[in-house]
Structure formats: C-alpha cells, structure tokens
Design an enzyme around this catalytic site. Sequence first.
Site, PDB file in Angstrom:
ATOM      1  N   CYS A  13      26.138  65.381  28.898  1.00  0.00           N
ATOM      2  CA  CYS A  13      25.954  64.227  29.784  1.00  0.00           C
ATOM      3  C   CYS A  13      25.409  63.041  29.003  1.00  0.00           C
ATOM      4  CB  CYS A  13      25.006  64.585  30.926  1.00  0.00           C
ATOM      5  SG  CYS A  13      24.696  63.219  32.051  1.00  0.00           S
TER       6      CYS A  13
ATOM      7  N   CYS B 285      22.740  61.000  30.787  1.00  0.00           N
ATOM      8  CA  CYS B 285      21.449  61.680  30.874  1.00  0.00           C
ATOM      9  C   CYS B 285      20.665  61.579  29.565  1.00  0.00           C
ATOM     10  CB  CYS B 285      21.636  63.161  31.214  1.00  0.00           C
ATOM     11  SG  CYS B 285      22.610  63.491  32.675  1.00  0.00           S
ATOM     12  N   ASP B 286      21.371  61.729  28.444  1.00  0.00           N
ATOM     13  CA  ASP B 286      20.690  61.935  27.166  1.00  0.00           C
ATOM     14  C   ASP B 286      20.966  60.873  26.112  1.00  0.00           C
ATOM     15  OD1 ASP B 286      19.715  64.338  28.234  1.00  0.00           O
ATOM     16  OD2 ASP B 286      21.490  65.425  27.582  1.00  0.00           O
TER      17      ASP B 286
END
Length: 314
Positions: free
Chosen positions: A133, A136-137
């Site tokens: 993701c 997300c990261d």
Amino acid sequence: MRHVIIIGSGPAGYTAAIYAARANLAPLVIASSVEPGGELMKTTDVENYPGFPEGILGPDLMAKFQEQAERFGAEVMYDDVVSVDLTNDVKSVTVGSGETYQAHTVIIATGSAYRKLGVPGEDTFSGTGVSWCATCDGFFFKEKTIAVVGGGDSAMEEATFLTKFASKVYVIHRRDSLRASKTMQDRAFANPKIEFIWNKEVTRVTGDALINGVELLDTVDGTVSTLPIEGLFVAIGADPRTHLVHGQLELTDAGTIAVEGRSSRTNLPGVFAAGDVVDPTYRQAVTAAGSGTVAALDAEHYLASIADRQPAQA
C-alpha cells in the site's frame, strides 16, 4: 431478526446499504474492525468516479458513502465476521465479539485482498521495507530508492504516487509491455523519477534488519541479477475474499462468487454478492457501486416474494 445484513463496507457494500435503507429494510452493515471502507481507504486521488470533476480522496469518498447510508437508516458495525451459515431460510452471521445476527437475506460484499509474490523474504520484511500500500507507507521512504512490482493500473498509480517521496522508483515487470491503461502508462513514462525494468521477476527479497535489495530472474534468458533498493511495493493484483463462504456458495474458475447472469443472485436463495468479490475483470469503484445497487434491489425483490408466500392471517 434483520431484513438484510451486508458484509463489507466498500463501494458495493455501502451502495447496497443506501438502496436497502431507502427501501425501509434497515440494513446492518458489518464494516470490519481493521479495514472499514474497503480498498479506497488506501487510495489518494480518485479521479474517475462520476460526480467529482476535480477528483476526491479515497477516504473522503468512502466517508460520503457511509454518511449517505446512515442518513437513510443503515446501521454500521465495526466488527469482523468470523463465520456464516447461509444454507437455511434464516441466515446467521457471527462476528468477532461472539454475537450472532440473523437475517432473511445476506449481501456478500467482502471485496478482494492484495496478492503476494510468494517469494523468500517477502513476509520477513513486511513492515520493514515490503509493502502492499503506497498511500499507507510511502511517507516512510523519503529520498530512498524503491521498486514497484506490477504492470497494471494499480502499479502505475503506486509508482507515480511514490515519486512524491522517493528519490528513485523502479517498476519491475515480467513482460516487455504494460497492461495498464494508456493514460496511466503515459503518466508513468513521463515521470523522470521512474525507471522501468522489463522482463524480470522478483525471486527473493534480501536484507538484514531492513530490506537492501531484490534478486531478479530474467524471464527471457534465465539470468539472475540483484537490484539494490530500500523498499519494495507489490502491486500485482488482488484475490477475492471468499473464505467465509467456502463450502456454501459456488465459486467461478477465477475464484469469485458465482452469480446468475447480470444479477447478484448466488446459488443459495436469499444470498447475494456484489463488488470485487464477484468481479475478476473490471474491479472499479463505480462498477462495484453499481453491483451493490443490483444486490440491494435483488434482496428487496426476494423479501417481497417470501412475504407474498406467507399465509394470510385471519
């Protein structure tokens, strides 16, 4: 006893909830305690959903879906379904808290899960350099050299997004051409931070405490090489989340829940399915939403049919 229980809270689940709620069916949406809102919660700019000409952030779009469903009376529960019994006229759904809920109809809108490479080191470095993701990261890879594996729209979107943080983004693809849409390809090709590595497969993720590279197999001549990187993002597709219904609902060869024609009807009366869990091809938010509409209407028609079969009271 509920009229409708909806398992899943992505575009399909929430659209089904909107339609079911407007039909006064008071649906219960079981949204998950870990990933409510589906995959769009992990997406930045959504530019192709109708009605938002300037685009909208994925989490903002899903918040609007939920708000609209709740406005008409849908109840949203943040828990995880651990088992279902769909074979009887009255369906049972058990959640992680131990509570069991019953309904005349169930709509399965569980979506899909990220697909893994299945190579040594992938799980070892999950959270310490390997991710599925970008939104997300990506922040954790500022000024680092990273790679994205894949050749579809998701891979191009992730690679382009990651250039906001990384100093260099490699795109590793096992073929010599992409399957992504032309728009997404053009955007990636035009980005000076992105470099494509063709005809290569990742066979191992290496590192110590953190990832420091990947081993690559040349799909043409079979040679092995290494690529030093500090992060790896896997974007090779997703698998439908059907584990709850194995042994109860029929599945297609693609692993999705089988439905009748263009309907949402499964092989069990009163059980309907919508979204990515039935769609191995298009997997778009707008098609999932349309699929949720179909499921809610099918459930409404089914409920009306069983009501008509009840004996009249004196």
